[in-house]
Design a protein around this motif. Structure first.
Motif, short mmCIF file in Angstrom:
data_model
loop_
_atom_site.label_atom_id
_atom_site.label_comp_id
_atom_site.label_asym_id
_atom_site.label_seq_id
_atom_site.Cartn_x
_atom_site.Cartn_y
_atom_site.Cartn_z
N VAL A 82 46.87 88.05 -28.49
CA VAL A 82 46.64 88.92 -27.34
C VAL A 82 45.31 88.58 -26.70
N ALA A 83 45.28 88.51 -25.36
CA ALA A 83 44.05 88.24 -24.63
C ALA A 83 43.07 89.40 -24.80
N ALA A 84 41.79 89.10 -24.62
CA ALA A 84 40.75 90.11 -24.82
C ALA A 84 40.94 91.32 -23.93
N ASP A 85 41.42 91.11 -22.70
CA ASP A 85 41.62 92.24 -21.79
C ASP A 85 42.97 92.91 -21.97
N GLU A 86 43.78 92.42 -22.90
CA GLU A 86 45.10 92.95 -23.22
C GLU A 86 46.04 92.95 -22.02
N GLY A 144 38.71 85.26 -31.28
CA GLY A 144 39.76 85.79 -30.43
C GLY A 144 40.55 84.75 -29.67
N ARG A 145 40.09 83.51 -29.70
CA ARG A 145 40.80 82.47 -28.96
C ARG A 145 42.13 82.11 -29.62
N PRO A 146 43.16 81.80 -28.80
CA PRO A 146 44.39 81.25 -29.37
C PRO A 146 44.20 79.78 -29.70
N ALA A 147 44.88 79.32 -30.73
CA ALA A 147 44.79 77.92 -31.12
C ALA A 147 46.14 77.46 -31.64
N LEU A 148 46.39 76.15 -31.55
CA LEU A 148 47.63 75.55 -32.00
C LEU A 148 47.37 74.76 -33.27
N SER A 149 47.95 75.21 -34.37
CA SER A 149 47.80 74.54 -35.67
C SER A 149 49.00 73.64 -35.90
N PRO A 150 48.81 72.32 -36.03
CA PRO A 150 49.96 71.42 -36.25
C PRO A 150 50.72 71.78 -37.52
N ASP A 151 52.05 71.75 -37.44
CA ASP A 151 52.88 72.09 -38.59
C ASP A 151 53.07 70.94 -39.56
N GLY A 152 52.69 69.73 -39.19
CA GLY A 152 52.83 68.60 -40.10
C GLY A 152 54.22 67.99 -40.03
N ARG A 153 54.36 66.86 -40.72
CA ARG A 153 55.61 66.10 -40.67
C ARG A 153 56.70 66.66 -41.55
N ASN A 154 56.37 67.58 -42.45
CA ASN A 154 57.37 68.12 -43.37
C ASN A 154 57.82 69.52 -42.99
N GLY A 155 57.65 69.89 -41.73
CA GLY A 155 58.16 71.16 -41.24
C GLY A 155 57.48 72.35 -41.90
N PRO A 156 58.27 73.42 -42.21
CA PRO A 156 57.67 74.64 -42.76
C PRO A 156 56.84 74.42 -44.01
N ARG A 157 57.19 73.41 -44.81
CA ARG A 157 56.46 73.17 -46.07
C ARG A 157 55.03 72.69 -45.81
N SER A 158 54.77 72.19 -44.59
CA SER A 158 53.44 71.67 -44.28
C SER A 158 52.60 72.64 -43.47
#
Length: 523
Positions: free
Chosen positions: A268-272, A321-335
């Motif tokens: 959620v953005a800081a100003d909602e 509070g910033r959004p970020a994208l965390s890579p899921d890795g090459r093994n899908g949910p397990r990574s």
């Protein structure tokens, strides 16, 4: 019938809920409705004499197929069982308080496996009856009298059997007292019988009609994946088939944004005024419908912006509070290693040995990227040169650990859940929550259990973990000891937590596998 229970196959377990007080209480249920526990019904069988209706829900790959027994008067769920195979047949015993449940599926390469479950309606126990480890796919059930059960099964396998998909075998199993039949006592001899036509009927239309007639407000909500509370009392949630929905403080739905597969993380953005939402895309569909991360207005759900990442990612909220994208890795949910409240972005990477060519082989490491550059409305995306290799993901030599949800403590230490790989599936003690030093990954403490973690959040004093058998555990952040633990219940039956967010001290929002949102408090 006042017991709640769950059966999981191929390993079957029983969780009974008593009446003693518990530290975690459900203060309000949002998204409640008739037949909530079932999701999308695929089979419904009435017992007019007892005023009951047995309803089976759709099977989710890697999950379970729910079967609920409902009172057709008040529509209360009297019993709930979750099978590790799809459900094809159900039959109430003519005089005894029993429900026979036939389950199974084709394994995709050779076997038709499954189980015959016998649900005892008065005691709240579900017993697997077939002795063989793989069991049999049970397609049809009929009580011929009090002692005789007619069972139609697929063949054990399709080896050199071109009609295995449309034919099967029928057997009549006789027992003088079915309430006393021991678990796994039906042998291959008991189930031997002649070859017959074995159609696979589709009961979905009839099931939907029955549940809609009894509960007009029914809707097939499933798997809340993220929940967040706004300062004005509104609640946001993502779930199967829904990018994002907004609930008013009253619990009434203000708006919803439909989606073929649904949303996952919410920031959620800081100003909602808006929120970023990660959308779910199955691996097989990412070429035709790539994963995207969208920014939606919280006034009406209108799309304001979107990002199409180069690879699969998890959306997380950082400490600032910033959004970020965390890579899921090459093994899908397990990574995956989605870490809430991180001062940096965490993810798993594979450290390949010199000369190695297979990108899937090598030691898994916890890697991170510092939050660099000016704060903007768009999520932070990691890039190669900024990645820091922190420490091996597994702290135990010789063990391979799979990923799970996590959170960063105030001192920078990392708390995360995961599982230990084993060729025969999750083993006792094979699920863990660990708190690790930020420098070398050395564990400060490790909590072990037998079930996979589905959700995790933390505050300044404790870590709260939801598990796929319905248990919620509170661990002391300092030493990992159990503060309290209990199975989550809604009414008389258990619920599986699929999302958990701490909203204040001893207060939580918990999303469930049956699409409900629970406002909870802990003593």
């Amino acid at each position: 019938m006042s017991r709640a229970f769950m059966v999981w196959a191929p390993v079957l377990e029983l969780a009974k809920i008593g009446t003693m007080p518990f530290p975690l209480s459900v203060d309000r249920i949002i998204g409640d409705r008739a037949f909530a526990e079932i999701g999308d019904p695929v089979l419904a069988v009435p017992d007019e004499r007892r005023g009951l209706l047995a309803v089976a829900g759709a099977y989710e790959f890697g999950g379970a197929a729910p079967v609920g027994v409902y009172d057709t008067g008040d529509l209360a769920c009297r019993a709930l069982v979750r099978s590790g195979h799809p459900v094809h047949a159900m039959a109430f015993h003519p005089t005894r308080p029993l429900l026979a449940i036939g389950t199974g599926h084709y394994d995709g390469g050779y076997f038709f496996e499954g189980q015959l479950l016998l649900l005892h309606l008065e005691t709240g126990t579900a017993v697997p009856l077939i002795e063989h480890g793989l069991g049999r796919q049970v397609l049809g059930l009929e009580w011929l009298d009090e002692e005789a059960l007619r069972v139609v099964m697929a063949p054990p396998d399709d080896w050199q059997d071109e009609t295995a998909g449309v034919e099967g075998h029928v057997a009549v199993v006789r027992r003088p007292d079915w309430t006393a039949v021991p678990a796994r006592s039906l042998t291959s001899h008991d189930l031997a019988g002649p070859r017959v036509a074995a159609p696979r009927p589709d009961g979905r239309a009839v099931a939907r009609r029955l549940v809609t007639e009894l509960g007009p407000a029914w809707e097939p909500r499933r798997n809340v994946r993220a929940v967040e509370a706004l300062s004005d009392g509104r609640i946001l949630a993502t779930l199967d088939g829904v990018q994002l929905e907004c609930r008013l403080p009253s619990g009434e739905r203000a708006w919803t944004v439909p989606d073929e597969e649904g949303g996952s993380g919410i920031v959620v953005a800081a100003d909602e005024g808006s929120a970023w939402v990660g959308l779910v895309r199955r691996p097989g569909r990412r070429d035709s419908v790539p994963q995207s991360v969208v920014r939606l207005s919280l006034a009406d759900g209108k799309r304001l912006d979107s990002i199409v990442p180069a690879s699969s990612v998890s959306l997380v909220r950082c400490a600032d509070g910033r959004p970020a994208l965390s890579p899921d890795g090459r093994n899908g949910p397990r990574s995956r290693l989605p870490v809430r409240g991180g001062s940096r972005i965490y993810f798993q990477s594979v450290l390949r040995s010199p000369g190695g060519r297979n990108p899937y082989e090598g030691e898994r490491w916890v890697t991170a990227m510092e939050l660099q550059g000016p704060t903007t409305a768009r999520p932070v995306e990691p890039f190669g040169p900024s990645v820091q290799w922190l420490f091996p993901y597994s702290w135990e030599p010789g063990e391979t650990h799979f990923g799970g949800p996590g959170a960063e403590a105030a001192d920078g230490s990392l708390v995360h859940a995961g599982t230990v790989y084993h060729g025969q599936g999750l083993q006792p003690g094979g699920s863990f929550v660990v708190r690790r030093e930020p420098t070398d990954g050395r564990p400060r403490w490790v909590f072990r259990t037998d079930r996979k973690a589905t959700a995790l959040d933390a505050d300044e004093a404790a870590v709260y973990v939801g598990y796929d058998d319905g248990e919620v555990v509170a661990l002391d952040l300092g030493d990992g000891t159990v503060r309290w633990r209990q199975h989550l219940t809604v009414g008389e039956v258990s619920a599986v937590p699929t999302a958990l967010t701490v909203t204040a001290t001893n207060r939580f929002l918990i999303g469930t596998g049956d699409g409900r949102i629970l406002e909870c408090s802990a003593a």
